[in-house]
Design an enzyme around this catalytic site. Structure first.
Site, PDB file in Angstrom:
ATOM      1  N   TYR B  57      -1.125 -10.116  -9.922  1.00 12.73           N
ATOM      2  CA  TYR B  57      -0.343  -9.048  -9.753  1.00 12.73           C
ATOM      3  C   TYR B  57       0.864 -10.045  -8.086  1.00 12.73           C
ATOM      4  O   TYR B  57       0.304 -11.200  -7.839  1.00 12.73           O
ATOM      5  CB  TYR B  57      -1.060  -7.820  -8.213  1.00 12.73           C
ATOM      6  CG  TYR B  57      -1.775  -8.693  -7.352  1.00 12.73           C
ATOM      7  CD1 TYR B  57      -2.659  -9.247  -7.417  1.00 12.73           C
ATOM      8  CD2 TYR B  57      -1.076  -8.789  -6.515  1.00 12.73           C
ATOM      9  CE1 TYR B  57      -3.644  -9.326  -6.769  1.00 12.73           C
ATOM     10  CE2 TYR B  57      -2.512  -9.066  -4.900  1.00 12.73           C
ATOM     11  CZ  TYR B  57      -3.382  -9.455  -5.573  1.00 12.73           C
ATOM     12  OH  TYR B  57      -4.581  -9.897  -4.788  1.00 12.73           O
ATOM     13  N   PHE B  67       3.102 -10.353   0.802  1.00 15.43           N
ATOM     14  CA  PHE B  67       1.611 -10.806   1.554  1.00 15.43           C
ATOM     15  C   PHE B  67       0.371 -11.157   0.745  1.00 15.43           C
ATOM     16  O   PHE B  67      -0.765 -11.297   0.793  1.00 15.43           O
ATOM     17  CB  PHE B  67       1.084  -9.032   1.994  1.00 15.43           C
ATOM     18  CG  PHE B  67       1.288  -8.137   1.358  1.00 15.43           C
ATOM     19  CD1 PHE B  67       1.831  -7.227   1.091  1.00 15.43           C
ATOM     20  CD2 PHE B  67       0.002  -7.841   0.835  1.00 15.43           C
ATOM     21  CE1 PHE B  67       1.986  -5.809   0.389  1.00 15.43           C
ATOM     22  CE2 PHE B  67      -0.773  -6.629  -0.224  1.00 15.43           C
ATOM     23  CZ  PHE B  67       0.953  -6.235  -0.692  1.00 15.43           C
ATOM     24  N   ASP B  68       0.789 -11.240  -0.761  1.00 11.44           N
ATOM     25  CA  ASP B  68      -0.293 -11.385  -1.062  1.00 11.44           C
ATOM     26  C   ASP B  68      -0.312 -11.935  -3.281  1.00 11.44           C
ATOM     27  O   ASP B  68       0.826 -11.102  -3.406  1.00 11.44           O
ATOM     28  CB  ASP B  68      -1.198 -10.646  -1.277  1.00 11.44           C
ATOM     29  CG  ASP B  68      -2.994 -11.407  -2.294  1.00 11.44           C
ATOM     30  OD1 ASP B  68      -3.282 -12.477  -2.444  1.00 11.44           O
ATOM     31  OD2 ASP B  68      -3.122 -10.421  -2.597  1.00 11.44           O
ATOM     32  N   ILE B  87      -7.337  -0.456  -3.750  1.00 11.60           N
ATOM     33  CA  ILE B  87      -6.086   0.297  -3.310  1.00 11.60           C
ATOM     34  C   ILE B  87      -6.075   1.771  -3.819  1.00 11.60           C
ATOM     35  O   ILE B  87      -6.266   1.200  -5.033  1.00 11.60           O
ATOM     36  CB  ILE B  87      -5.155  -0.433  -2.218  1.00 11.60           C
ATOM     37  CG1 ILE B  87      -3.997  -0.520  -3.454  1.00 11.60           C
ATOM     38  CG2 ILE B  87      -5.145  -1.067  -0.839  1.00 11.60           C
ATOM     39  CD1 ILE B  87      -3.103  -1.354  -2.218  1.00 11.60           C
ATOM     40  N   TYR B 113      -2.486   0.679   2.636  1.00 14.08           N
ATOM     41  CA  TYR B 113      -3.562   0.075   3.676  1.00 14.08           C
ATOM     42  C   TYR B 113      -3.966   1.668   5.066  1.00 14.08           C
ATOM     43  O   TYR B 113      -4.096   1.014   5.467  1.00 14.08           O
ATOM     44  CB  TYR B 113      -2.537  -1.091   4.101  1.00 14.08           C
ATOM     45  CG  TYR B 113      -3.216  -2.478   3.060  1.00 14.08           C
ATOM     46  CD1 TYR B 113      -3.894  -2.546   2.467  1.00 14.08           C
ATOM     47  CD2 TYR B 113      -2.173  -2.370   2.529  1.00 14.08           C
ATOM     48  CE1 TYR B 113      -4.021  -3.459   1.210  1.00 14.08           C
ATOM     49  CE2 TYR B 113      -0.992  -2.609   1.461  1.00 14.08           C
ATOM     50  CZ  TYR B 113      -2.486  -3.407   0.284  1.00 14.08           C
ATOM     51  OH  TYR B 113      -3.005  -4.336  -0.502  1.00 14.08           O
ATOM     52  N   PHE B 130       8.391   1.239  10.780  1.00 10.10           N
ATOM     53  CA  PHE B 130       9.811   0.021  11.634  1.00 10.10           C
ATOM     54  C   PHE B 130      10.731  -0.620  10.769  1.00 10.10           C
ATOM     55  O   PHE B 130      11.776  -0.326  11.021  1.00 10.10           O
ATOM     56  CB  PHE B 130       8.818  -0.103  12.994  1.00 10.10           C
ATOM     57  CG  PHE B 130      10.220  -1.438  13.861  1.00 10.10           C
ATOM     58  CD1 PHE B 130       9.842  -3.166  13.536  1.00 10.10           C
ATOM     59  CD2 PHE B 130      11.207  -0.357  14.300  1.00 10.10           C
ATOM     60  CE1 PHE B 130      11.047  -3.042  14.958  1.00 10.10           C
ATOM     61  CE2 PHE B 130      12.741  -0.980  15.215  1.00 10.10           C
ATOM     62  CZ  PHE B 130      12.100  -2.774  14.931  1.00 10.10           C
TER      63      PHE B 130
END
Lengths: 597, 439
Positions: B57, B67-68, B87, B113, B130
């Site tokens: 993934y 992020f990963d 998650i 998250y 944001f």
């Protein structure tokens, strides 16, 4: 002259074949060489060693000089030329000597050194040791592992610097030494990593295992007991640096993720002897707990960590580690446990932890350990922190989880202060259930009644020590007062009116009796004391108090009286709240009967 | 345009496209997880709940920032599906995938998250919102993360990591609560052997005592990992089935592999140890001891172990007992350890047998049975010297014990045999070396 003696022996040996060297020659060489060093002829000795013609001799006999050489190096001052010569000799020996003999010689030096000098010795000899190990053909993995294990064993008895000042001072050189050790291991790590792409051969597998052992050992000592928070004014925090390196090594040999997630599922190596297996399991439990701390609290290596795990699963994985850490008493370890627990909890949203998790043994054990820390730990900031974490833990659970946790803590904490705190929490939950629109079955009705049975009672009936239990009693009275005010008999949302008789029987009645008895007892005591004071002015004290080994100053009669009076004051306070509660109950009941008639 | 901005706009486009054409796969239908298939799977089968799944993934935040990625780690990511390990978006998303499929999942924070974020890489809700609102018109109001997932493989859950019980869940149960040992369960079960059904019934029983209803121990063990309402298929190896003896009543031969379909309709848990007071524990101990003995006499050792084990779990760590209670407790514990040792001997788990004997001897160091059983276990583990010591101690306690006497001579005989065998082996070895050297 020492130098001439040495030259004489060398000359004699130069004409001999390697195989013809005799034991006697070795002895003479060692004695003469040692004498040279002791008499300060290091430069001359260096010359002899560097002489191409003497290569074979040095190759065979050089290792004999190691011990006097090390002694000399420590004797000379840092800037002394002679020291420089000695260091060069050491370097030459590492290049020239047969690796096997020199390897053993080096380890022997490290093993024999004193505790004060161990770090210095290790740092001095690491470079030659590395050179020699890289030259070794056979049993390299074993030798690397053996060296690392031996050095770690030598370091382990040293105290780990903890305060900023201790770390900066690094009196014994431990901080420096640890980092030197990682540098020492690096070529071997690289060797494993380079061969990683292909399947590892036996040699590399063995080398990897040895490096893994070293990392595990380092996590337990010094890292578990080291201060790993960032410190102001220290740019390169030595232990943080060391920790990063260790985590990097684990990552490089691809053991980091398996360690974090697979080991705890019971993949333990098989030992024939149960005792070894137990030691290993216990050892690795400490190391793994420290690793988790490094990752989740200090974020070392977090970049390599899969980010798709759910927060509740991460908590679950860490519970065992937290339990290990909280069982300890050292400030350094306890605070790591608390930090790890906190960081896991902060990832979660309030009320999101399902009560089913309480079926895992750790989820019940850890809060109990937390209670132990907050009641027994002598360090104030840890006590405070553990209380705030307990609250955090409570907040994360769903209603049923909170309910179960409260029950468990009331039954197991054995501490009036904690019990009072839990009872206050119960009150808060009831308040939420009553004021929020959402119906909460756990803090109203029949579930609540069984919780109230636990909260509204005197632990030992009328004989309960009211002073000792005053926190709990006041919290219970507050809870009861709240219930009576908030909930009318006609509504009876909370069920308090159903169980009122039981509350009177288990709580209010014995409390009256207890108060009367206690007050009478303390008043008599005061009277007694006063009488004694009038009779004899010499205040002979009867009892002495010791706190953590130190004898407290004896209490004067005056002070004793003060204590007794403050006890009476507490009883008065309890009595007045009790009276108010009973008054409220009566009023409410009367109002209800008036309405009905 | 900087590279950072480039990746940002890429994320923007993907997120925008996904938000438009993605399929809502949440059970609640709240568009919390949207899915687009990039490459359809090669096989039609999807993983079932509890299966061990292997995926690759890549995860991005709404601003396009990666992020990963499992590719960075060079190894597939492995987890148990539908167990809350990952998650929520994943548990939902991967369950819809077929083997070999690649898909994109766009997830709202509730499914990822949450408001807490995950330090240090995933910012909290607020930050995400944001960032997301800057990401473009279509995605406004989305605080999402984007995942590209490839399902590599999956297999049934190996409940005890020994291949003995494989579970595949057909319908997930509610919550996470499982029956514990001693819980009362109501189940529906169907048993299959070689493709034919041999058993089909609704039954209510106590976990650990299934044997009373011709239910093999594997079902008891598996029930402890099931949830209310769960419907699953269990593949039992012989050890967890009817074992060597088989089950003539059902026409099942020894060492048979069985398949069961089980639905856990409801259960009531047994009390946890901390919920019982000492008095209750002692009362219950007497009851389960009887039960254990009954199973033992019938040769049902695994079931007996469960009953005796309860005594240990209740009483071993109990403290603050009165003198009378502590006497009673010790005598229960002693009996439990001795009987457990006997069971483990029968089950050929000698290390455990020795452990139990050690504990029994910790309570009563001259216990004849404890010493004798430890001797037996050690003899069977080929620790002849230690075994001999134990039997000799038995004789010190009771010189009349004939069995111990004969065991000592067995030990001596075995030691001798063993030594001789060693000698033969080494003799051969040395002879060979000598030969080689001669050459």
């Amino acid at each position: 002259m020492a130098v001439e003696e040495l030259r004489a022996i060398i000359q004699r040996c130069q004409i001999l074949e390697e195989a013809d060297f005799k034991g006697e020659d070795f002895n003479l060489f060692q004695v003469a060489g040692q004498k040279c060093l002791e008499d300060g002829y290091a430069a001359e000795l260096l010359e002899v060693i560097q002489n191409e013609k003497n290569k074979v001799i040095i190759k065979n006999m050089g290792w004999n000089l190691l011990s006097p050489l090390v002694r000399c190096i420590f004797m000379y001052k840092q800037e002394d030329d002679k020291r420089e010569h000695c260091l060069k000799i050491l370097d030459q020996l590492a290049q020239l000597c047969y690796p096997k003999e020199l390897f053993l010689g080096l380890l022997e030096e490290i093993e024999q050194t004193t505790q004060e000098q161990v770090c210095q010795t290790v740092m001095l000899l690491l470079q030659p040791l590395q050179t020699v190990l890289l030259k070794l053909q056979n049993k390299k993995a074993y030798s690397v592992g053996f060296s690392l294990a031996m050095i770690m064993n030598q370091l382990t008895p040293l105290p780990v610097p903890y305060t900023k000042q201790q770390i900066q001072e690094d009196k014994l050189g431990l901080c420096q030494c640890c980092n030197a050790l990682v540098d020492f291991a690096k070529p071997f790590v690289n060797e494993v990593v380079e061969n990683m792409e292909m399947s590892l051969e036996d040699n590399e597998m063995e080398l990897k295992e040895e490096l893994l052992k070293f990392c595990m050992k380092s996590l337990k000592y010094p890292l578990l007991t080291a201060q790993l928070e960032q410190l102001e004014g220290i740019e390169e925090h030595p232990f943080r640096h060391f920790a990063t390196e260790i985590v990097d090594v684990l990552w490089a040999v691809r053991e980091l993720i398996p360690l974090m997630f697979l080991r705890h599922k019971g993949k333990t190596p098989h030992w024939e002897n149960q005792e070894f297996a137990d030691i290993e399991r216990k050892d690795s439990a400490d190391s793994l707990a420290c690793l988790s701390y490094l990752m989740f609290v200090q974020h070392f290596g977090i970049d390599c960590f899969p980010m798709v795990f759910s927060p509740s699963y991460l908590l679950q994985c860490n519970m065992a580690h937290i339990e290990v850490l909280l069982k300890r008493t050292e400030e350094s370890v306890l605070s790591k446990g608390l930090d790890l627990f906190e960081s896991c909890l902060l990832r979660m949203e309030d009320n999101s932890l399902l009560h089913h998790y309480l079926e895992f043994r750790d989820y019940i054990n850890v809060p109990q350990d937390l209670v132990k820390v907050m009641t027994l730990c002598p360090i104030e900031h840890l006590r405070k922190k553990s209380l705030s974490i307990l609250q955090l833990f409570i907040d994360k659970f769903d209603a049923e989880g909170k309910y179960t946790l409260f029950r468990c803590l009331l039954k197991t904490s054995n501490h009036a202060g904690v019990e009072g705190y839990i009872i206050k929490n119960i009150k808060d939950q009831i308040h939420l259930s009553l004021t929020k629109a959402c119906d909460n079955i756990w803090f109203t009705g029949h579930h609540l009644i069984s919780l109230l049975d636990l909260a509204l009672l005197l632990p030992e009936g009328a004989e309960t020590d009211l002073l000792q239990n005053s926190d709990r009693i006041m919290a219970s009275l507050n809870l009861l007062r709240y219930l009576v005010i908030k909930d009318c008999e006609s509504d009876n949302h909370t069920g308090v009116w159903t169980t009122l008789d039981k509350i009177k029987q288990n709580f209010l009645k014995p409390l009256h009796v207890g108060l009367n008895m206690s007050k009478a007892h303390y008043e008599a005591e005061i009277k007694n004391k006063k009488q004694n004071r009038r009779e004899s002015h010499s205040s002979n004290t009867v009892c002495s108090v010791t706190v953590s080994g130190e004898k407290m100053p004896a209490m004067t009669t005056e002070m004793q009286l003060q204590v007794l009076h403050s006890a009476l004051f507490t009883f008065d306070l309890i009595e007045s709240v009790l009276a108010r509660v009973e008054e409220l109950i009566e009023v409410k009941i009367k109002a209800a009967t008036d309405e009905n008639s | 345009m900087t590279t950072d901005e480039a990746t940002k706009s890429e994320g923007e486009v993907q997120a925008a496209a996904l938000a438009e054409c993605g399929e809502d796969i949440t059970p609640a239908g709240d568009r919390g997880v949207l899915k687009v298939i990039k490459r359809p799977g090669s096989e039609d089968e999807s993983p079932m709940i509890g299966d061990k799944v292997y995926v690759h993934y890549k995860g991005k935040l709404a601003n396009g920032k990666k992020f990963d990625s499992s590719r960075d780690r060079n190894e597939p990511f492995v987890f148990s599906l539908g167990k809350g390990q990952v998650i929520k978006a994943w548990d939902i998303g991967v369950a819809t995938m077929k083997k070999g499929e690649i898909c994109y999942l766009l997830c709202k924070p509730d499914y990822a998250y949450g408001s807490a974020g995950s330090a240090p890489k995933i910012p909290s809700n607020a930050t995400l919102l944001f960032e997301a609102s800057r990401a473009g018109e279509l995605t406004r109001g989305w605080a999402h993360s984007l995942l590209a997932v490839e399902l590599l493989d999956f297999k049934g859950e190996d409940l005890f990591e020994d291949g003995g019980i494989i579970r595949r869940i057909k319908r997930k149960g509610e919550g996470y609560s499982n029956p514990n040992e001693g819980a009362t369960v109501e189940i529906h079960l169907e048993g299959f052997y070689g493709g034919t059904r041999f058993d089909c019934k609704d039954v209510k029983f106590v976990v650990g005592e299934g044997e009373d209803h011709d239910i093999p121990i594997g079902i008891d063990k598996a029930l402890e990992k099931m949830q209310r309402g769960e419907h699953c298929v269990l593949y039992l190896g012989p050890r967890y089935g009817f074992g060597e003896a088989g089950k003539p009543k059902f026409g099942i031969l020894g060492n048979a592999e069985l398949v069961y379909e089980v639905t856990l309709k409801s259960f009531e848990k047994a009390k946890e140890s901390w919920e019982m007071d000492t008095k209750e524990k002692l009362e219950q101990a007497a009851i389960v001891k009887e039960k254990g003995t009954m199973y033992f006499k019938e040769g049902k050792y695994l079931q007996a172990v469960i009953q005796y084990g309860k005594i240990v779990s209740w009483l071993e760590m109990e403290y603050g007992l009165s003198e009378k209670e502590s006497k009673a407790s010790d005598s229960f514990l002693l009996a439990a350890f001795l009987n457990l040792a006997m069971c483990y001997l029968k089950l050929r788990e000698y290390t455990k047998a020795v452990e139990c004997c050690d504990k029994a001897l910790g309570l009563d160091q001259d216990n004849e049975k404890g010493l004798y059983r430890r001797g037996e276990a050690r003899l069977l583990m080929n620790e002849f010297e230690l075994a001999k010591c134990d039997f000799q101690k038995v004789l010190e306690v009771n010189p009349q014990n004939k069995a111990a006497k004969s065991q000592i001579s067995v030990c001596q005989k075995k030691t001798k045999e063993h030594n001789e065998r060693d000698r033969r082996i080494y003799a051969n070895m040395f002879a060979k070396f000598a030969e080689r050297d001669a050459k």
